[in-house]
Design an enzyme around this catalytic site. Structure first.
Site, PDB file in Angstrom:
ATOM      1  CB  CYS A   1       8.294 -13.041  27.433  1.00  0.00           C
ATOM      2  SG  CYS A   1       7.307 -14.415  27.995  1.00  0.00           S
TER       3      CYS A   1
ATOM      4  CB  CYS B   1       8.388 -14.463  31.016  1.00  0.00           C
ATOM      5  SG  CYS B   1       8.412 -15.291  29.441  1.00  0.00           S
ATOM      6  CG  ASP B   2       9.469 -10.827  32.233  1.00  0.00           C
ATOM      7  OD1 ASP B   2       9.873 -11.704  33.016  1.00  0.00           O
ATOM      8  OD2 ASP B   2      10.036 -10.548  31.172  1.00  0.00           O
TER       9      ASP B   2
END
Ligand code: NDP
Length: 313
Positions: A135, A138-139
């Site tokens: 993701c 997200c990261d």
């Protein structure tokens, strides 16, 4: 808290919330369990530009928050918790939440979606949370001014690579075929991005590094004469190779295809078990779009409503 409901919805992506909007407006007083990833896959994307009605686009998390509010406005009870087991051989249908609480339901709408796939390399587990991610949204933040690689050549991979190029200094795309599978517009976007370099006909076979990921082992033209092995230094390794439907807990009861997508009685959302309906990515190996998921969510709620009326429940 009610333990017996007329309509239980499992999953909180566009399919689940659309089913909830329709079911609550039809007075089915639905209860919706959000599942493992509240809001579903859209909460891990950035801009959604192809959902009709948003000429300027909208972020995935904002859209899911709006859908949730819309469902709650008509009386949907949204609960946190994950369905961990079901018994569809009894009436009412039984769904176990978080391995403990059992909810009885006259109808169940399954909208459990799909999850990102991994290559299956031991190193993906070894470096989980230390440079391996599925993701970018997200990261990606952790890779500002660093070098990352994205595996895959579909729309997801292009979207992730484009997003990461706004943060990282350099983004490699590792594509196993000599071409991209992504839509034309996404292909152009990555091809014209100076920070993205596409490595066609490449397979990732392992990762290396002392403290987290420091590089990926690549094979160029694997299995062909003159195949080439080399290590490419990277800081982050992102998977974008497709998804697996989240349907494991239903496999003893529902008809599925060989991948695990629930088979429905087209054009309805009926499954092989009366009173159980499936919508969204859990039952869609082909389109998998937010708008198509929302469309099937609407159909599932209408199917559930008709079923309850027919049965006098
Ligand atoms: P896709 O199945 O479309 O693409 C998966 C990609 O990963 C392909 O390039 C595939 O290669 C590659 N791949 C799969 N398995 C492996 C493996 N073991 N090793 C190496 N590479 C592998 O999945 P997506 O998630 O990209 O997209 C799913 C659907 O969602 C599509 O319909 C897509 O159009 C849609 N989508 C739309 C978006 C948008 O419009 N904004 C954004 C994201 C997704 P190969 O081609 O060789 O099979």
């Amino acid at each position: 808290m009610r333990n017996k409901v007329r309509c239980l919805i499992i999953g909180s992506g566009p399919a689940g919330y659309t089913a909830a909007i329709y079911a609550s407006r039809a007075n089915l007083e639905p209860v919706l369990y959000e599942g493992m990833e509240p809001g579903g896959q859209l909460t891990t994307t950035t801009e959604v530009e192809n959902f009709p009605g948003y000429p300027d686009g909208i972020t995935g998390p904002e859209m899911m928050e709006d859908l949730k509010k819309q469902a709650q406005r008509f009386g949907t009870e949204v609960r946190s918790g994950r369905a961990t087991a079901v018994d569809f051989s009894v009436r009412p249908l039984k769904v176990t939440i978080d391995n403990e609480q059992v909810i009885e339901a006259d109808t169940v709408i399954i909208s459990t979606g799909a999850s990102a796939k991994y290559l299956g390399l031991a190193d993906e587990t070894k470096y989980a949370g230390q440079g391996v991610s599925a993701c970018a949204t997200c990261d990606g933040f952790f890779y500002r001014k660093k070098v990352v690689a994205v595996v895959g050549g579909g729309d997801t991979a292009c979207e992730e690579a484009t997003y990461l190029s706004g943060l990282a200094e350099k983004v490699y795309m590792i594509v196993r075929k000599p071409y991209l599978r992504a839509s034309q517009i996404m292909q152009e976007r990555v091809m014209n991005n100076p920070r993205i370099e596409i490595l066609f006909e490449h397979n990732a076979v392992g990762l290396f590094g002392e403290n987290g990921v420091e590089g990926v082992h690549l094979v160029k033209r694997m299995g062909e004469p003159g195949e080439e092995w080399y290590g490419l230094p990277i800081d982050g390794f992102f998977l974008a190779i497709g998804h697996t439907p989240n349907t494991d807990i239903f496999k003893d009861f529902l008809k599925m295809d060989k991948v695990g997508y629930i088979v429905t009685e087209h054009p309805s959302t009926k499954t092989n078990v009366e009173g159980v309906f499936a919508c969204g990515d859990a039952a869609d190996p082909i389109y998998r779009q937010a708008v198509t998921a929302a469309g099937t969510g609407c159909r599932a709620a209408m199917d559930a409503e008709r079923y309850l009326t027919e049965k006098g429940l």
